[in-house]
Design an enzyme around this catalytic site. Structure first.
Site, PDB file in Angstrom:
ATOM      1  N   ALA A  89      37.953  52.815 -15.893  1.00 27.39           N
ATOM      2  CA  ALA A  89      38.486  54.081 -15.676  1.00 27.39           C
ATOM      3  C   ALA A  89      37.185  54.907 -14.893  1.00 27.39           C
ATOM      4  N   GLU A  91      35.816  57.575 -11.118  1.00 28.10           N
ATOM      5  CA  GLU A  91      36.123  58.021  -9.933  1.00 28.10           C
ATOM      6  C   GLU A  91      35.493  57.117  -9.155  1.00 28.10           C
ATOM      7  N   THR A 140      29.026  48.552 -10.730  1.00 27.96           N
ATOM      8  CA  THR A 140      29.240  48.257  -9.253  1.00 27.96           C
ATOM      9  C   THR A 140      27.883  47.751  -8.938  1.00 27.96           C
ATOM     10  N   ASP A 141      27.772  47.031  -7.956  1.00 27.95           N
ATOM     11  CA  ASP A 141      26.451  46.674  -7.271  1.00 27.95           C
ATOM     12  C   ASP A 141      25.681  47.984  -6.786  1.00 27.95           C
ATOM     13  N   GLU A 142      26.539  48.841  -6.421  1.00 29.18           N
ATOM     14  CA  GLU A 142      25.729  49.897  -5.802  1.00 29.18           C
ATOM     15  C   GLU A 142      24.589  50.646  -6.649  1.00 29.18           C
ATOM     16  N   TYR A 167      28.211  58.885  -6.328  1.00 30.26           N
ATOM     17  CA  TYR A 167      29.031  57.859  -7.079  1.00 30.26           C
ATOM     18  C   TYR A 167      28.083  56.733  -7.781  1.00 30.26           C
ATOM     19  N   ALA A 169      25.100  57.067  -8.379  1.00 32.09           N
ATOM     20  CA  ALA A 169      24.217  57.688  -9.267  1.00 32.09           C
ATOM     21  C   ALA A 169      24.742  57.635 -10.766  1.00 32.09           C
ATOM     22  N   LYS A 171      27.489  55.840 -11.753  1.00 27.43           N
ATOM     23  CA  LYS A 171      27.510  54.672 -12.417  1.00 27.43           C
ATOM     24  C   LYS A 171      26.424  54.259 -12.876  1.00 27.43           C
ATOM     25  N   ASN A 196      31.992  44.477  -3.429  1.00 25.90           N
ATOM     26  CA  ASN A 196      33.243  45.147  -2.760  1.00 25.90           C
ATOM     27  C   ASN A 196      34.497  44.328  -3.238  1.00 25.90           C
ATOM     28  N   LYS A 206      39.822  53.164   0.929  1.00 24.78           N
ATOM     29  CA  LYS A 206      39.008  52.431   1.083  1.00 24.78           C
ATOM     30  C   LYS A 206      39.062  51.344   2.327  1.00 24.78           C
ATOM     31  N   LEU A 207      37.903  51.140   3.033  1.00 22.94           N
ATOM     32  CA  LEU A 207      37.878  50.374   4.245  1.00 22.94           C
ATOM     33  C   LEU A 207      39.399  49.388   4.513  1.00 22.94           C
TER      34      LEU A 207
HETATM   35  P1  NAD Z   1      40.494  52.928  -8.656  1.00 21.95           P
HETATM   36  O1  NAD Z   1      39.973  54.219  -8.314  1.00 21.95           O
HETATM   37  O2  NAD Z   1      41.375  52.297  -7.974  1.00 21.95           O
HETATM   38  O3  NAD Z   1      41.151  53.357 -10.172  1.00 21.95           O
HETATM   39  C1  NAD Z   1      40.520  53.773 -11.308  1.00 21.95           C
HETATM   40  C2  NAD Z   1      41.581  54.102 -12.270  1.00 21.95           C
HETATM   41  O4  NAD Z   1      40.958  55.089 -13.322  1.00 21.95           O
HETATM   42  C3  NAD Z   1      42.872  54.746 -11.903  1.00 21.95           C
HETATM   43  O5  NAD Z   1      43.901  54.287 -12.430  1.00 21.95           O
HETATM   44  C4  NAD Z   1      42.724  56.357 -12.306  1.00 21.95           C
HETATM   45  O6  NAD Z   1      43.948  56.889 -12.688  1.00 21.95           O
HETATM   46  C5  NAD Z   1      41.713  55.899 -13.719  1.00 21.95           C
HETATM   47  N1  NAD Z   1      41.244  57.337 -13.972  1.00 21.95           N
HETATM   48  C6  NAD Z   1      40.261  58.109 -13.143  1.00 21.95           C
HETATM   49  N2  NAD Z   1      39.561  58.856 -13.872  1.00 21.95           N
HETATM   50  C7  NAD Z   1      40.010  58.768 -15.151  1.00 21.95           C
HETATM   51  C8  NAD Z   1      40.095  59.614 -16.407  1.00 21.95           C
HETATM   52  N3  NAD Z   1      39.162  60.596 -16.449  1.00 21.95           N
HETATM   53  N4  NAD Z   1      40.626  59.107 -17.753  1.00 21.95           N
HETATM   54  C9  NAD Z   1      41.479  58.176 -17.599  1.00 21.95           C
HETATM   55  N5  NAD Z   1      41.706  57.358 -16.496  1.00 21.95           N
HETATM   56  C10 NAD Z   1      41.056  57.591 -15.323  1.00 21.95           C
HETATM   57  O7  NAD Z   1      39.162  51.887  -9.129  1.00 21.95           O
HETATM   58  P2  NAD Z   1      38.941  50.688  -8.856  1.00 21.95           P
HETATM   59  O8  NAD Z   1      38.564  50.478  -7.549  1.00 21.95           O
HETATM   60  O9  NAD Z   1      39.928  49.737  -9.484  1.00 21.95           O
HETATM   61  O10 NAD Z   1      37.679  50.338  -9.755  1.00 21.95           O
HETATM   62  C11 NAD Z   1      37.633  50.154 -11.114  1.00 21.95           C
HETATM   63  C12 NAD Z   1      36.046  50.149 -11.652  1.00 21.95           C
HETATM   64  O11 NAD Z   1      35.507  49.014 -11.068  1.00 21.95           O
HETATM   65  C13 NAD Z   1      35.398  51.204 -11.525  1.00 21.95           C
HETATM   66  O12 NAD Z   1      34.633  51.527 -12.642  1.00 21.95           O
HETATM   67  C14 NAD Z   1      34.412  51.042 -10.429  1.00 21.95           C
HETATM   68  O13 NAD Z   1      33.269  51.679 -10.263  1.00 21.95           O
HETATM   69  C15 NAD Z   1      34.297  49.507 -10.533  1.00 21.95           C
HETATM   70  N6  NAD Z   1      34.002  48.711  -9.280  1.00 21.95           N
HETATM   71  C16 NAD Z   1      34.882  49.065  -8.079  1.00 21.95           C
HETATM   72  C17 NAD Z   1      34.665  48.110  -7.251  1.00 21.95           C
HETATM   73  C18 NAD Z   1      35.609  48.066  -5.883  1.00 21.95           C
HETATM   74  O14 NAD Z   1      35.408  47.364  -5.026  1.00 21.95           O
HETATM   75  N7  NAD Z   1      36.765  48.605  -6.075  1.00 21.95           N
HETATM   76  C19 NAD Z   1      33.601  47.109  -6.976  1.00 21.95           C
HETATM   77  C20 NAD Z   1      32.802  47.085  -8.314  1.00 21.95           C
HETATM   78  C21 NAD Z   1      33.006  47.973  -9.345  1.00 21.95           C
HETATM   79  O1  DAU Z   2      30.208  47.570  -3.712  1.00 22.76           O
HETATM   80  C1  DAU Z   2      31.193  48.019  -4.616  1.00 22.76           C
HETATM   81  C2  DAU Z   2      31.484  49.401  -4.341  1.00 22.76           C
HETATM   82  O2  DAU Z   2      32.584  48.904  -3.165  1.00 22.76           O
HETATM   83  C3  DAU Z   2      32.690  49.876  -5.350  1.00 22.76           C
HETATM   84  O3  DAU Z   2      31.669  50.317  -6.509  1.00 22.76           O
HETATM   85  C4  DAU Z   2      33.304  50.989  -4.954  1.00 22.76           C
HETATM   86  O4  DAU Z   2      34.065  51.745  -5.968  1.00 22.76           O
HETATM   87  C5  DAU Z   2      34.050  50.927  -3.743  1.00 22.76           C
HETATM   88  O5  DAU Z   2      34.919  51.979  -3.220  1.00 22.76           O
HETATM   89  C6  DAU Z   2      33.303  50.049  -2.710  1.00 22.76           C
HETATM   90  O6  DAU Z   2      32.406  51.081  -1.936  1.00 22.76           O
HETATM   91  P1  DAU Z   2      31.959  51.196  -0.232  1.00 22.76           P
HETATM   92  O7  DAU Z   2      31.577  52.415  -0.212  1.00 22.76           O
HETATM   93  O8  DAU Z   2      31.324  49.867   0.128  1.00 22.76           O
HETATM   94  O9  DAU Z   2      33.544  50.862   0.163  1.00 22.76           O
HETATM   95  P2  DAU Z   2      34.325  51.586   1.298  1.00 22.76           P
HETATM   96  O10 DAU Z   2      35.696  50.884   1.291  1.00 22.76           O
HETATM   97  O11 DAU Z   2      34.391  53.000   1.192  1.00 22.76           O
HETATM   98  O12 DAU Z   2      33.398  51.109   2.700  1.00 22.76           O
HETATM   99  C7  DAU Z   2      33.294  49.897   2.939  1.00 22.76           C
HETATM  100  C8  DAU Z   2      32.334  49.956   4.214  1.00 22.76           C
HETATM  101  O13 DAU Z   2      33.097  50.568   5.242  1.00 22.76           O
HETATM  102  C9  DAU Z   2      31.092  51.055   3.818  1.00 22.76           C
HETATM  103  O14 DAU Z   2      29.752  50.719   4.513  1.00 22.76           O
HETATM  104  C10 DAU Z   2      31.712  52.334   4.520  1.00 22.76           C
HETATM  105  C11 DAU Z   2      32.380  51.782   5.742  1.00 22.76           C
HETATM  106  N1  DAU Z   2      33.471  52.646   6.098  1.00 22.76           N
HETATM  107  C12 DAU Z   2      34.497  53.105   5.220  1.00 22.76           C
HETATM  108  C13 DAU Z   2      35.684  53.931   5.295  1.00 22.76           C
HETATM  109  C14 DAU Z   2      36.460  54.061   4.327  1.00 22.76           C
HETATM  110  C15 DAU Z   2      33.966  52.792   7.476  1.00 22.76           C
HETATM  111  O15 DAU Z   2      33.183  52.589   8.306  1.00 22.76           O
HETATM  112  N2  DAU Z   2      34.928  53.789   7.630  1.00 22.76           N
HETATM  113  C16 DAU Z   2      35.713  54.215   6.891  1.00 22.76           C
HETATM  114  O16 DAU Z   2      37.060  54.785   7.202  1.00 22.76           O
END
Ligand code: NAD
Ligand code: DAU
Length: 361
Positions: A89, A91, A140-142, A167, A169, A171, A196, A206-207
């Site tokens: 869970a 943001e 995350t790798d960020e 974000y 910071a 994590k 990602n 997301k992108l």
């Molecule tokens: P997401 O935004 O799709 O889902 C987040 C979930 O957490 C949602 O279901 C939301 O309702 C729930 N949530 C948010 N705030 C909450 C709270 N206060 N209490 C309880 N539930 C809450 O996220 P995601 O992309 O599935 O990412 C999941 C995890 O993986 C995150 O911790 C993120 O940092 C990490 N992560 C994501 C990516 C990626 O590419 N999406 C990559 C690496 C790590």
């Molecule tokens: O690296 C892992 C991370 O990947 C996760 O921890 C995050 O939760 C997840 O959101 C993702 O972060 P990014 O910022 O890399 O993902 P995003 O899809 O927002 O953007 C991917 C790339 O595309 C980034 O370089 C920004 C760019 N982008 C994104 C959007 C939404 C655009 O150029 N245009 C856009 O409209």
């Protein structure tokens, strides 16, 4: 529903979100003797539709709760007495963290501390204490900052933390608290830092899903800056498999990096995505590329992420299975076959947010 005979209980936080829902579906079907409790607040990013296939499984429960709510989390832990927690869970969207950083500190930092404390208190009160227990923090790798294109460097588990966005910071801070709970109280923790993800059920801010949705609506594809930023893309089900392995077999106190070994410049990815959507819709070649628009850059935009996933391969035998071109095609087909899902999640509050952030593009 009968659950007394189940041998184990795992609480998965954020199980209604993108990655969490793939993980919950996997755990519910692979571990029939384990009760999987999905604890989620159902923010804009959480959607129970993602879990339809398993919602009536005998080893699945959904509990709506906010991870920051101290009393409620304590009651849920006392009720279910989990022997494992997999914490997703959060943001999760970088752009939102730039406009509303406090929500990220609240959920990602304070929410994580609340879960660590609830796990510690419950497990310290049990006769076998920390034995056989695990707290898995999904990160995350960020947190490692940014690499330079072409320098051959990769993020390793030993890379110095250097987050740039609110974000990352938040994590990074949560990762430090998890380590503190291991080092101070002996809590059996593992941390994973992943690159990602892409695939079905990702919220269309997301992108990849945003651009698929914009193509189907004939809207511009807003590429930030010059489009030269690089990300390392992993299919979500490969991530879920890695999380399952680390939770069950990872060594307490350790961190495992997870990545796709699959670096793409954003502009190249967007072109490949546009072509894949055109081919699925039977559009003339090159039609959707015309929607590409370069817009002002994201503030503090990290240039390049790339993961060295050799530790998890060496120690746990995991590596990504899905070829990017296959994963991208399956992802595009899923969104085009689930336009009702896209319409429902982009109506209401998200539509207002998107229009405020980006106007009509
Ligand atoms: P997401 O935004 O799709 O889902 C987040 C979930 O957490 C949602 O279901 C939301 O309702 C729930 N949530 C948010 N705030 C909450 C709270 N206060 N209490 C309880 N539930 C809450 O996220 P995601 O992309 O599935 O990412 C999941 C995890 O993986 C995150 O911790 C993120 O940092 C990490 N992560 C994501 C990516 C990626 O590419 N999406 C990559 C690496 C790590
Ligand atoms: O690296 C892992 C991370 O990947 C996760 O921890 C995050 O939760 C997840 O959101 C993702 O972060 P990014 O910022 O890399 O993902 P995003 O899809 O927002 O953007 C991917 C790339 O595309 C980034 O370089 C920004 C760019 N982008 C994104 C959007 C939404 C655009 O150029 N245009 C856009 O409209």
């Amino acid at each position: 529903m009968q659950t007394q005979n189940l041998a184990h209980t795992i609480i998965v936080t954020g199980g209604a979100g993108f990655i969490g829902s793939h993980l919950v579906k996997r755990l519910v079907s692979n571990y029939p003797d384990t009760l999987i409790v999905n604890l989620d607040a159902l923010t804009y990013a959480g959607n129970l539709e993602n879990l339809k296939e398993i919602e009536s499984s005998p080893n699945y429960r959904f509990v709506r709760a906010d991870i920051c709510d101290v009393e409620t989390i304590k009651q849920i832990f006392d009720k279910f007495r989990p022997d494992g927690v997999i914490h997703l869970a959060a943001e999760s969207h970088v752009d939102r963290s730039i406009t509303d950083p406090l929500a990220f500190a609240q959920t990602n930092v304070l929410g994580t501390i609340n879960l660590l404390r609830a796990s510690q208190e419950l497990w310290e009160s049990m006769p076998d204490r920390f034995n056989g227990k695990k707290f898995h923090h999904v990160s995350t790798d960020e947190v490692y900052g940014a690499l330079t294109p072409g320098d051959g460097q990769l993020f390793r588990e030993t890379t110095r933390y250097n987050p740039h966005s609110p974000y990352s910071a938040s994590k990074a801070s949560s990762d430090h608290f998890v380590r503190a709970w291991h080092d101070t109280y002996g809590l059996p923790t593992v941390v994973t830092n992943c690159s990602n993800n892409y695939g079905p059920n990702q919220f269309p801010e997301k992108l990849i899903p945003l651009f698929i949705n914009n193509i189907r609506n004939g809207r511009p594809l807003p590429v930030y800056g010059t489009g030269e930023n690089i990300r390392d893309w992993l299919y979500v089900e490969d991530h879920a498999e890695a999380l399952d392995l680390v939770f069950h077999k990872g060594t307490p106190g350790e961190t495992y990096n997870i990545g796709g070994l699959n670096e793409w410049r954003n502009i190249d990815l967007v072109k490949a995505l546009a072509d894949t959507v055109d081919s699925a819709l039977g559009n003339p070649a090159g039609q959707s590329r015309q929607l590409i628009t370069f817009v002002s850059d994201r503030k503090g935009h990290d240039m390049r992420y790339a993961i060295d996933a050799s530790k998890i391969e060496r120690e746990l035998g995991w590596k990504p299975r899905t070829e990017f071109i296959d994963g991208l095609r399956q992802t595009v087909e899923w969104y085009l076959n689930h336009q009702d899902w896209l319409d429902s999640v982009t109506s209401g509050a998200y539509k207002e947010y998107y229009e405020k952030m980006y106007g009509n593009r």
